[in-house]
Motif scaffolding. Structure first.
Motif, PDB file in Angstrom:
ATOM      1  N   ILE A 272     -27.618   7.276  18.655  1.00  0.00           N
ATOM      2  CA  ILE A 272     -28.957   6.892  18.221  1.00  0.00           C
ATOM      3  C   ILE A 272     -29.128   5.386  18.438  1.00  0.00           C
ATOM      4  N   ARG A 273     -30.054   5.019  19.294  1.00  0.00           N
ATOM      5  CA  ARG A 273     -30.348   3.600  19.497  1.00  0.00           C
ATOM      6  C   ARG A 273     -31.258   3.101  18.372  1.00  0.00           C
ATOM      7  N   PHE A 274     -31.021   1.880  17.911  1.00  0.00           N
ATOM      8  CA  PHE A 274     -31.838   1.314  16.835  1.00  0.00           C
ATOM      9  C   PHE A 274     -33.315   1.295  17.215  1.00  0.00           C
ATOM     10  N   GLU A 275     -33.618   1.022  18.473  1.00  0.00           N
ATOM     11  CA  GLU A 275     -35.012   0.928  18.911  1.00  0.00           C
ATOM     12  C   GLU A 275     -35.725   2.277  18.857  1.00  0.00           C
ATOM     13  N   ASP A 276     -34.962   3.375  18.743  1.00  0.00           N
ATOM     14  CA  ASP A 276     -35.568   4.708  18.669  1.00  0.00           C
ATOM     15  C   ASP A 276     -35.739   5.198  17.236  1.00  0.00           C
ATOM     16  N   ILE A 277     -35.313   4.402  16.251  1.00  0.00           N
ATOM     17  CA  ILE A 277     -35.388   4.797  14.846  1.00  0.00           C
ATOM     18  C   ILE A 277     -36.724   4.363  14.248  1.00  0.00           C
ATOM     19  N   ALA A 278     -37.422   5.315  13.622  1.00  0.00           N
ATOM     20  CA  ALA A 278     -38.680   4.998  12.940  1.00  0.00           C
ATOM     21  C   ALA A 278     -38.402   4.472  11.534  1.00  0.00           C
ATOM     22  N   ARG A 279     -37.500   5.164  10.799  1.00  0.00           N
ATOM     23  CA  ARG A 279     -37.123   4.687   9.461  1.00  0.00           C
ATOM     24  C   ARG A 279     -35.820   5.347   9.028  1.00  0.00           C
ATOM     25  N   VAL A 280     -35.205   4.772   7.996  1.00  0.00           N
ATOM     26  CA  VAL A 280     -33.957   5.279   7.425  1.00  0.00           C
ATOM     27  C   VAL A 280     -34.152   5.452   5.927  1.00  0.00           C
ATOM     28  N   GLU A 281     -33.756   6.616   5.394  1.00  0.00           N
ATOM     29  CA  GLU A 281     -33.891   6.882   3.964  1.00  0.00           C
ATOM     30  C   GLU A 281     -32.532   7.244   3.377  1.00  0.00           C
ATOM     31  N   PHE A 282     -32.294   6.803   2.144  1.00  0.00           N
ATOM     32  CA  PHE A 282     -31.045   7.110   1.441  1.00  0.00           C
ATOM     33  C   PHE A 282     -31.351   8.087   0.308  1.00  0.00           C
ATOM     34  N   HIS A 283     -30.531   9.148   0.201  1.00  0.00           N
ATOM     35  CA  HIS A 283     -30.725  10.172  -0.825  1.00  0.00           C
ATOM     36  C   HIS A 283     -29.422  10.398  -1.586  1.00  0.00           C
ATOM     37  N   ARG A 284     -29.547  11.058  -2.727  1.00  0.00           N
ATOM     38  CA  ARG A 284     -28.380  11.479  -3.515  1.00  0.00           C
ATOM     39  C   ARG A 284     -27.369  10.359  -3.699  1.00  0.00           C
ATOM     40  N   ILE A 285     -27.873   9.227  -4.162  1.00  0.00           N
ATOM     41  CA  ILE A 285     -26.995   8.067  -4.329  1.00  0.00           C
ATOM     42  C   ILE A 285     -26.210   8.210  -5.638  1.00  0.00           C
ATOM     43  N   THR A 286     -24.898   8.235  -5.540  1.00  0.00           N
ATOM     44  CA  THR A 286     -24.020   8.333  -6.707  1.00  0.00           C
ATOM     45  C   THR A 286     -23.075   7.143  -6.709  1.00  0.00           C
ATOM     46  N   ASN A 287     -23.024   6.449  -7.841  1.00  0.00           N
ATOM     47  CA  ASN A 287     -22.161   5.267  -7.911  1.00  0.00           C
ATOM     48  C   ASN A 287     -21.548   5.197  -9.305  1.00  0.00           C
TER      49      ASN A 287
END
Length: 310
Positions: A272-287
């Motif tokens: 996946i090239r960065f220039e082809d990414i529309a957005r990035v989402e993070f889910h199910r964050i456990t810390n």
């Protein structure tokens, strides 16, 4: 005027194979003739001799034959003929490069994708792979990208090649191939051309090549193909590893962060090239003290949704 036969016949015994073509003849009538330059692979699958054809020169919108299968009854004599024909065809396919274009034979290259060990003939214009069931002729012009990845275990290094036209293995296609080297394996071999010829190819080549296998292979590949080899950026996880161990669906693998792209291996290989990414989402964050997990969802500009679970 040449006459052609259209009967259903047992033709295996009458196949004529030479440096130029594979010809089927019956009662002095030509059934078919296939130039060797069109044959990309020859293999035996159960009781069929399979010829796969090169579509590199075909137009996308045109119809063309991609595969031909010769059925063989399960009889010992005919099976012996089939195995002999397969070897003869594969040997003749390998005659595409002149002898002075042949650099070296590399035995038992360990491929993770497609899985198996292959003998590689490294030539000026291509890499010819010979496996137990499949044969490939990979033109350098068909290789669009190459990566060299030190795995988080620090014991293996993966060399990844991406293709413009995928490799075919029956009904399976491979857009990428992965050679997995052991870090501590060293090699010492002599290249076939003389010193003067090698220096014309690339000034970095020597008659005797020695060192760690992955380093020697990478040096040869870059010198002959002219393709730059991409390595991961300085990214490190909280465990000081250079890749994120995660899964894509049910398949576990590693997500490498490059300076301009992301690469997930082993299966499926996803680039996946960065220039082809529309957005990035993070889910199910456990810390918490016992568990630190999250999901990364990458949405590309062409609408793909790729979910990686840590």
């Amino acid at each position: 005027m040449q006459t052609f036969s259209t009967k259903g016949i047992n033709i295996l015994k009458d196949l004529d194979v030479d440096r130029n073509s594979v010809r089927g003849v019956y009662n002095e009538q030509l059934v078919f003739e296939i130039p060797n330059t069109l044959i990309n692979n020859c293999s035996i699958i159960k009781n069929e001799l399979v010829l796969e054809f090169n579509d590199a020169d075909q137009e996308v919108a045109s119809d063309f034959m991609t595969e031909m299968r010769l059925y063989v009854h399960q009889q010992s004599e005919e099976n012996d003929i089939m195995e002999a024909l397969e070897k003869k065809i594969r040997d003749n396919i390998a005659l595409g490069d002149k002898s002075d274009d042949h650099l070296v034979v590399l035995e038992d290259l360990p491929f993770a994708v497609p899985r198996g060990k292959y003998t590689a003939d490294l030539c000026r214009r291509s890499i010819k792979l010979h496996g137990s069931s499949y044969n490939y002729n990979i033109l350098y012009q068909n290789i669009t990208k190459a990566f060299l990845l030190l795995m988080p275990d620090n014991q293996n290094v993966c060399f990844v090649m991406g293709f413009d036209k995928p490799l075919r293995q029956g009904q399976t296609v491979y857009k990428f191939a992965i050679i997995q080297f052991k870090v501590d394996v060293e090699v010492n071999f002599e290249l076939k051309p003389d010193e003067e010829t090698l220096k014309r190819i690339d000034a970095s080549l020597d008659k005797m090549m020695m060192g760690k296998y992955y380093e020697v292979f990478s040096k040869l590949f870059k010198a002959v193909s002219g393709i730059n080899i991409i390595i991961p950026s300085e990214f490190r996880t909280s465990k000081s590893e250079n890749a994120i161990k995660c899964s894509k669906g049910a398949k576990q693998g590693y997500l490498f962060v490059m300076s301009r792209s992301l690469l997930f291996i082993y299966k499926p290989v996803i680039h996946i090239r960065f220039e082809d990414i529309a957005r990035v989402e993070f889910h199910r964050i456990t810390n918490n003290m016992s568990n630190r997990n999250f999901d990364i969802e990458i949405i590309t500009k062409d609408g793909q949704n790729l979910l990686f679970s840590d």
